[in-house]
Design an enzyme around this catalytic site. Structure first.
Site, short mmCIF file in Angstrom:
data_model
loop_
_atom_site.label_atom_id
_atom_site.label_comp_id
_atom_site.label_asym_id
_atom_site.label_seq_id
_atom_site.Cartn_x
_atom_site.Cartn_y
_atom_site.Cartn_z
N SER A 148 -4.76 -41.19 24.60
CA SER A 148 -4.35 -40.13 23.68
C SER A 148 -3.60 -40.69 22.49
O SER A 148 -3.44 -40.00 21.49
CB SER A 148 -3.51 -39.07 24.40
OG SER A 148 -2.57 -39.67 25.23
N HIS A 171 -11.38 -37.95 24.61
CA HIS A 171 -10.01 -37.47 24.80
C HIS A 171 -10.03 -36.07 25.41
O HIS A 171 -10.30 -35.08 24.72
CB HIS A 171 -9.27 -37.48 23.44
CG HIS A 171 -7.85 -37.04 23.54
ND1 HIS A 171 -7.24 -36.30 22.57
CD2 HIS A 171 -6.92 -37.22 24.51
CE1 HIS A 171 -6.00 -36.05 22.94
NE2 HIS A 171 -5.78 -36.60 24.11
N GLU A 205 -12.40 -34.10 22.69
CA GLU A 205 -12.44 -34.76 21.39
C GLU A 205 -13.17 -36.09 21.59
O GLU A 205 -12.70 -36.93 22.36
CB GLU A 205 -10.99 -35.00 20.97
CG GLU A 205 -10.73 -35.23 19.54
CD GLU A 205 -9.21 -35.24 19.23
OE1 GLU A 205 -8.87 -35.02 18.08
OE2 GLU A 205 -8.38 -35.47 20.14
N ASN A 264 -4.02 -33.97 17.78
CA ASN A 264 -2.59 -34.31 17.85
C ASN A 264 -2.03 -34.69 16.48
O ASN A 264 -0.86 -34.46 16.20
CB ASN A 264 -2.35 -35.43 18.87
CG ASN A 264 -2.50 -34.90 20.30
OD1 ASN A 264 -2.39 -33.70 20.54
ND2 ASN A 264 -2.77 -35.78 21.24
#
Ligand SMILES: NC(=O)c1ccc[n+]([C@@H]2O[C@H](COP(=O)([O-])OP(=O)(O)OC[C@H]3O[C@@H](n4cnc5c(N)ncnc54)[C@H](O)[C@@H]3O)[C@@H](O)[C@H]2O)c1
Length: 400
Positions: free
Chosen positions: A106, A127, A139, A177
Site C-alpha cells: 500500500s 492493491h 487498484e 490514498n
C-alpha cells in the site's frame, strides 16, 4: 490481507495456493479463508456447494517451490522492501517466464519492488482494501516497467473476483490514498491554526459533508503513528512536496504515546463510551460548503477548505496521469466511502468557485501547499466550470 485475497481467489474459480513461512500463520490463514467462505454461505451470499467447491480449490503449501505452475502470484508479506526483494528473487527462480507477480503493497513503490524480480515487466501492484473480501475496489498499479499483458491479467483477475477495478500509475499512495491525503492533513492544519476544534471539524465533515467519519476519528482508527509514517514516506518519496508535509501536531501526539484507538487515547479519549456525542439530525448541503458557525472565519470554512484541497489533489493526480477522472471518483467512493466522487462534487460546486477558494488560500498564506493544480485552472480558463456550464471534469448532456 493474504487470507482475504486467497478467499477471493478460490471463490473466483482459480486453483489457489496459500503460503506463509510461519507454519502457525499459514494454518491460521487457511482457516480464516475457509471460515470466510462458510460465513458467506451462511449469509446467503454464496451457495453452500459453491463455498465447498471454493474450499476444495484452496490449499496451503509449505514450500514456495509449489508455486512453479502458477500463472499469477499475489504477494502480501509485511511492508518491508528487503523482505519483498528477497521473495521476488526466489519466485523469479521458481515460476515460469509468463507468470505475473503482483504486490498488495500500500505504500512502497511497485517500481522499487519490481527491481527484486528477474523480469520487472511482469510485476504489477494489486492493491486490495481492508477487509479484502468485503471492500469492492481493487487498484491495479502500473510500475515504470510493468507491461500491458501483466496489467491486463491483474485487471481481469480482479474482475473475476467481483471487484471494481481502477488503474493507477505508480507513485506515493498510488491513486486513492494519494487523493485522500488532504482529508487528514488539511484538518490538522485547521487545528494548528486554531480555526476550529477537533470535535467541530469532525462533526462538520460528518453532518455537513456526509462523510461517515471525521478526519480525526479516522486518523485515530488508522493509528496516528501509522499515519505519521505514511506522511513521512509521501514527503520523502516526493522530495518534499509541500502539500504532503507531515503535521507537527501528529508528531507531538506520537511522541506522547497517544496513537489513537489502539492506545486508548489519540485525538479522542476512548476510555469513555461513547467517545463523542451523537450528531444532530441535519440534511447536508455539501454543494454549498460555507463557513461553519463554530469555526473562526477564515479563507473558507472547514468543509470548504478540506473538500477543495481534496479536489485540488485529485486534479493534480489527473494532470499527472495517475488515473482517469472516472477512476479517481470510483476509487474515492468505493475505496474510502466518500459520500461522492470529489471531481463530480467539484463539478456541482463549480470549478470557478473551487479555484477561487484555493486562490484565496494562496493569497492568505503564500504557501505552495495551496497552489491550484494546472488541470483545474486550465478547465476554468476553457470555460468548463462544471455542471452548470455543461462540462467540467466530466461532460454533461445538458445543463440543468
Ligand atoms: N492491513 C491493511 O489494511 C492493508 C491494506 C492494503 C494493503 N496492505 C498490504 O498488504 C501487505 C501485508 O499486510 P498485512 O497487514 O496483511 O500484514 P501482516 O503482518 O498481518 O501479514 C503478513 C504475513 O506475511 C507473512 N510473511 C512474512 N514473510 C513472508 C514471506 N517471505 N513469504 C510469505 N509470507 C510471509 C507473515 O508471517 C504474516 O503472516 C503489506 O504489503 C501491506 O502494505 C495491507
Amino acid at each position: 490481507m493474504g487470507s482475504g485475497i486467497a478467499q477471493l481467489a478460490c471463490r473466483s474459480g482459480a486453483r489457489t495456493l496459500l503460503h506463509d513461512p510461519i507454519p502457525d500463520a499459514l494454518q491460521r490463514g487457511l482457516e480464516r479463508a475457509r471460515d470466510g467462505l462458510q460465513k458467506e454461505a451462511a449469509k446467503g451470499r454464496l451457495a453452500q456447494e459453491e463455498a465447498q467447491a471454493a474450499i476444495e480449490r484452496l490449499a496451503a503449501v509449505e514450500d514456495l517451490a509449489a508455486f512453479a505452475p502458477c500463472e499469477l502470484v499475489i504477494e502480501a508479506v509485511p511492508e518491508r522492501l528487503d523482505l519483498k526483494h528477497d521473495l521476488y528473487r526466489q519466485l523469479s527462480e521458481i515460476v515460469s517466464e509468463e507468470c505475473v507477480l503482483a504486490s498488495n503493497t500500500s505504500s512502497l513503490l511497485v517500481t522499487a519492488i519490481a527491481a527484486g524480480a528477474k523480469n520487472p515487466e511482469r510485476v504489477v501492484g494489486m492493491h486490495f482494501f481492508n477487509p479484502a473480501p468485503i471492500m469492492r475496489l481493487l487498484e491495479v498499479v502500473a510500475g515504470e516497467q510493468s507491461d500491458e499483458r501483466a496489467l491486463a491479467l491483474a485487471h481481469a483477475t480482479g474482475e473475476a473476483m467481483g471487484k471494481t477495478v481502477i488503474r493507477a500509475k505508480d507513485g506515493p499512495g498510488f491513486l486513492v490514498n494519494r487523493c485522500n491525503r488532504p482529508f487528514g492533513l488539511e484538518a490538522l492544519r485547521l487545528l494548528q491554526e486554531g480555526i476550529a476544534e477537533i470535535e467541530t471539524i469532525d462533526r462538520t465533515m460528518r453532518v455537513e459533508g456526509g462523510f461517515r467519519m471525521g478526519p480525526f476519528e479516522l486518523m485515530d482508527l488508522v493509528g496516528i503513528d501509522t499515519g505519521l509514517e505514511i506522511s513521512k514516506s509521501f514527503y520523502e518519496q516526493s522530495f518534499g512536496e509541500p502539500r504532503w508535509r507531515p503535521s507537527p501536531i501528529a508528531a507531538r501526539y506520537v511522541a506522547a504515546g497517544r496513537y489513537g484507538r489502539k492506545s486508548g487515547r489519540g485525538y479522542y479519549d476512548y476510555s469513555s463510551d461513547p467517545y463523542r456525542p451523537p450528531d444532530p439530525n441535519h440534511d447536508p448541503n455539501p454543494n454549498q460548503p460555507g463557513a461553519d458557525a463554530e469555526a473562526r472565519p477564515a479563507a473558507g470554512g472547514v468543509l470548504e477548505r478540506i473538500v477543495c484541497q481534496v479536489i485540488n489533489e485529485c486534479a493534480f493526480a489527473l494532470g499527472e496521469g495517475v488515473g482517469s477522472a472516472q477512476d479517481i471518483d470510483t476509487g474515492m467512493t468505493l475505496g474510502l466511502n466518500y459520500p461522492r466522487g470529489p471531481l463530480a462534487w467539484a463539478d456541482e460546486i463549480g470549478l470557478d468557485h473551487v479555484l477561487a477558494v484555493l486562490d484565496g488560500l494562496w493569497e492568505e498564506y503564500r504557501e505552495e501547499r495551496y497552489r491550484p493544480a494546472p488541470a483545474l485552472r486550465g478547465l476554468v480558463r476553457a470555460g468548463r466550470l462544471g455542471r452548470t456550464s455543461g462540462a467540467g471534469f466530466f461532460a454533461y448532456d445538458a445543463a440543468p
